[in-house]
Motif scaffolding. Structure first.
Motif, PDB file in Angstrom:
ATOM      1  N   ILE A   1      32.770  31.850  38.219  1.00  0.00           N
ATOM      2  CA  ILE A   1      32.230  31.191  39.411  1.00  0.00           C
ATOM      3  C   ILE A   1      32.085  29.682  39.240  1.00  0.00           C
ATOM      4  O   ILE A   1      32.069  28.948  40.221  1.00  0.00           O
TER       5      ILE A   1
ATOM      6  N   ALA B   1      36.639  31.812  41.366  1.00  0.00           N
ATOM      7  CA  ALA B   1      35.641  31.824  42.434  1.00  0.00           C
ATOM      8  C   ALA B   1      34.949  30.474  42.607  1.00  0.00           C
ATOM      9  O   ALA B   1      34.131  30.293  43.490  1.00  0.00           O
TER      10      ALA B   1
ATOM     11  N   PHE C   1      32.886  36.801  47.982  1.00  0.00           N
ATOM     12  CA  PHE C   1      33.545  36.913  46.673  1.00  0.00           C
ATOM     13  C   PHE C   1      34.493  38.098  46.683  1.00  0.00           C
ATOM     14  O   PHE C   1      34.212  39.137  47.277  1.00  0.00           O
TER      15      PHE C   1
ATOM     16  N   PRO D   1      33.591  42.592  42.740  1.00  0.00           N
ATOM     17  CA  PRO D   1      33.167  41.347  42.086  1.00  0.00           C
ATOM     18  C   PRO D   1      31.703  41.404  41.673  1.00  0.00           C
ATOM     19  O   PRO D   1      31.006  40.388  41.707  1.00  0.00           O
TER      20      PRO D   1
END
Lengths: 420, 277
Positions: B56, B61, B231, B240
């Motif tokens: 992330i 992401a 996501f 996810p």
């Protein structure tokens, strides 16, 4: 410094209730004026109108020759000590005292000098960096006064400043305030409901009742020549005794026997049916302890004593008496108005502390009749008031004060000269 | 308190802490599990990995998450600031002045506060699209103000009511104008109240999902809660979960930090010592 003149001041609340009703009062430059009265008499409202926190419904408020009705509090240049002190908790003692100076953009050196000066007067030096939360009640009180004196205000206003202190501290601060006022010679208006403060501090005392002025005079005049039943009952502790009386020629018949009146007073009360005779507790004495020389100046009577209170330096005896129903209800109303609750008609009598008068027994008392006052029970008016004697007392108080102020200020100058 | 009573307090306290913090611990633990490890039927990850965090923050992401984080911070801080300033004035007026319609204002504020968000999302969506506020910061700040202002006004006016009137009157007698009295005396005294209000307002805005998902479409204005929902796993067969857990942990951090930072200011009774003790 300035004089404060109030002309026909009225404060009416939204519901039309007049909290202050047609008050006219002149406070001279440098004078210490006390506003006193039972709760709800409008004394605090009046003070708040002087300082500008309360709008004036009608009338003129003149400070230092200028009408200030429409001025905001900050434009009146008065300083005030609040009942709960209203210190700023987020500022140190120094900044609390300096607050008015900071607002007027005084430069730093001058602020420091003036705050130090105020702290000198009030002995606050070691506390200057502390926060109000860490101070004792008396210290907070002094900080509040410091904030008031740091600025050269036209007048000081105090709103029951000592009512949150315990009795001992209250006595100390009382003398402190008195000394400070004499020294600074600044016009002061002081609201209180405390007898002692009113009697000891004021040059003149203004007694209020339900928004109306009853009497404005020196403490002595109020005590000796009260204008009506209300003032007589309010001033003095324990309060004046009111006995029902019927006139018969030159004498009054009371539950405690006849009271002889002099020519002048007898004339004043002539032609009336029912009267109230006001006798201060100290006009009585245990008959066995009265000098032979004094005895003829009063009358003797016998009465049964209900309770005695021995206080060391003095002694009080409570003597119940019978009164006609109309008088009883009148007296009950009066005592309710004076914030007390008189449950029975009884006289409080001050006797010598060595007296051996016993509770529940009959005893002989002596009553000094020279200074008794006679009141009209319906209007409450004092029929035997000697206005001249009263004025003389106030005149004397004024002369005393002028002398004291001069002395206090000379003393201060002397010290300054000594320091220089 | 007797020893027995004390023990019970401790037992009760621990029970509540476990009840409240267990889900948080679970999310933290989840965020350290690799995608294959998520169904390991154990509380702790078999071998802790920072994979989810790197996904992330720097990985696939991050295009979704980082702008969302920036949006969330920006939008929530601005909304909180405006709502604090506005509610400070409003609450002061409500606490101090007697004006007609005072009850109406407070009542309306309460009414707005309990009005369900979901019922105005659709009309707002249409309106915002027509006047060009759709998918902009301002388009979220305005509805967030409607969420935060009522509660801010209520809490703040409660704080202002606590400040003794005399403080302000004393300042006025000392030579302050109304504005000076407000700024130099009332605001410092109300500071704990302002902080409390700010934190509450920030949480409300920070936690919003309904407006965030409905009134945005791109990373220009999309806040974190909405982004979390978007996501996707590495493949369409993979959830996810780990990445969402990691993002949730990151999103929780500022909230926890805020409370820890300001709790002393919130708790401190600053008015202590203002009046007789």
């Amino acid at each position: 410094m300035a004089s404060i003149e109030m002309r026909n001041i009225v404060k009416q609340y939204g519901d039309g209730f007049p909290a202050v009703n047609d008050v006219s009062l002149d406070i001279a430059d440098g004078e210490f004026m006390i506003l006193v009265g039972p709760s709800g008499c409008g004394k605090s409202t009046l003070l708040r109108m002087i300082v500008g926190l309360e709008d004036i419904s009608s009338g003129d408020m003149v400070i230092g020759g200028k009408r200030v009705n429409d001025l905001a509090p900050r434009e009146r240049n008065l300083s005030m000590v609040f009942q709960n002190y209203a210190l700023y908790p987020h500022l140190t003692v120094f900044e609390n005292i300096a607050f008015p100076l900071r607002l007027s953009k005084t430069d730093d050196a001058e602020v420091r000098r003036r705050v130090t000066e105020a702290a000198d007067v009030l002995e606050l030096h070691e506390h200057l960096e502390r926060k109000p939360a860490n101070l004792s009640g008396g210290q907070r009180q002094r900080v509040a006064m410091g904030r008031a004196i740091v600025r050269h205000a036209e007048a000081f206003l105090f709103d029951e400043p000592l009512s949150n202190l315990d009795a001992k501290l209250r006595g100390q601060m009382r003398t402190e305030i008195s000394r400070l006022q004499r020294r600074l010679g600044i016009t002061t208006v002081y609201v209180t409901h405390d007898q002692t403060e009113a009697m000891t501090l004021g040059d003149r005392v203004c007694v209020l009742r339900k928004g109306k002025i009853q009497q404005v005079a020196s403490p002595r005049e109020l005590y000796e020549q009260p204008v009506n039943l209300f003032v007589a009952g309010f001033i003095g502790s324990p309060p004046m005794n009111f006995l029902p009386a019927r006139p018969e020629g030159n004498r009054l018949t009371t539950p405690f026997g006849p009271v002889e009146l002099d020519q002048k007073r007898a004339a004043a009360v002539a032609g009336r049916d029912l009267l109230l005779v006001g006798i201060r507790p100290e006009y009585f004495e245990d008959a066995s302890l009265v000098d032979e020389a004094k005895r003829p100046l009063g009358t003797l009577f016998r009465a049964r004593v209900d309770v005695t209170e021995w206080l060391g330096d003095q002694q009080y005896a409570y003597i119940p008496y019978e009164a006609p129903a109309e008088i009883t209800s009148q007296l009950r109303d009066l005592s309710r108005e004076l914030d007390s609750e008189e449950l029975r008609t009884q006289a409080i009598v001050s006797i010598d502390s060595t007296s051996r008068i016993r509770e529940g027994r009959e005893a002989e008392f002596w009553l000094d009749t020279r200074k008794v006052h006679v009141f009209d029970p319906t209007t409450g008016e004092n029929l035997t008031r000697d206005a001249e004697a009263g004025a003389r007392l106030t005149q004397m108080a004024e002369e005393d004060r002028a002398e004291q102020v001069q002395e206090a200020q000379a003393g201060m100058q002397g010290r300054h000269a000594g320091a220089a | 308190m007797s020893t027995k009573e004390k023990t019970w307090w401790y037992v009760g306290g621990v029970a509540i802490i476990i009840y409240a913090l267990f889900p948080v611990a679970w999310i933290v633990s989840l965020s350290f599990k690799a995608p294959s490890d998520i169904a390991n039927k154990g509380f702790l990850p078999t071998s802790p990995t920072g994979e989810n965090y790197s996904t992330i923050l720097t990985g696939t992401a991050s295009d979704l998450f980082l702008p969302a984080l920036r949006n969330s911070f920006g939008i929530c801080l601005i909304a909180t600031f405006i709502s604090c300033v506005l509610s400070m004035f409003a609450a002061y007026a409500i606490a101090r002045l007697d004006f007609p319609g005072k009850k109406l204002i407070l009542g309306t504020a309460l009414g707005v506060a309990i009005f369900p968000v979901i019922s105005i999302v659709t009309p707002l969506f249409n309106l915002w699209r027509q006047i060009g506020l759709y998918d902009t910061w301002l388009g979220l700040i305005i509805p967030y103000l409607s969420l935060t202002l009522p509660i801010s006004i209520w809490t703040m006016s409660a704080f202002f009511r606590e400040i003794p009137w005399e403080m302000e009157q004393a300042a006025q007698v000392d030579g302050a104008t109304t504005w000076q009295a407000f700024r130099k005396v009332i605001v410092p005294l109300a500071a704990p109240g302002v902080f409390t209000t700010a934190i509450i307002a920030f949480f409300i805005a920070w936690n919003d999902f309904a407006y965030g998902i409905s009134l945005t479409s791109t990373s220009v204005a999309r806040p974190v809660p909405a982004a979390l929902g978007l996501f996707s796993g590495a493949s369409q067969f993979e959830d996810p979960t780990g990445a969402i857990a990691a993002a949730a942990v990151i999103v929780t951090i500022p909230v926890v930090a805020l409370v820890l930072l300001f709790q002393r200011r919130i708790v401190a009774g600053l008015t202590n010592g203002a009046v007789k003790g």
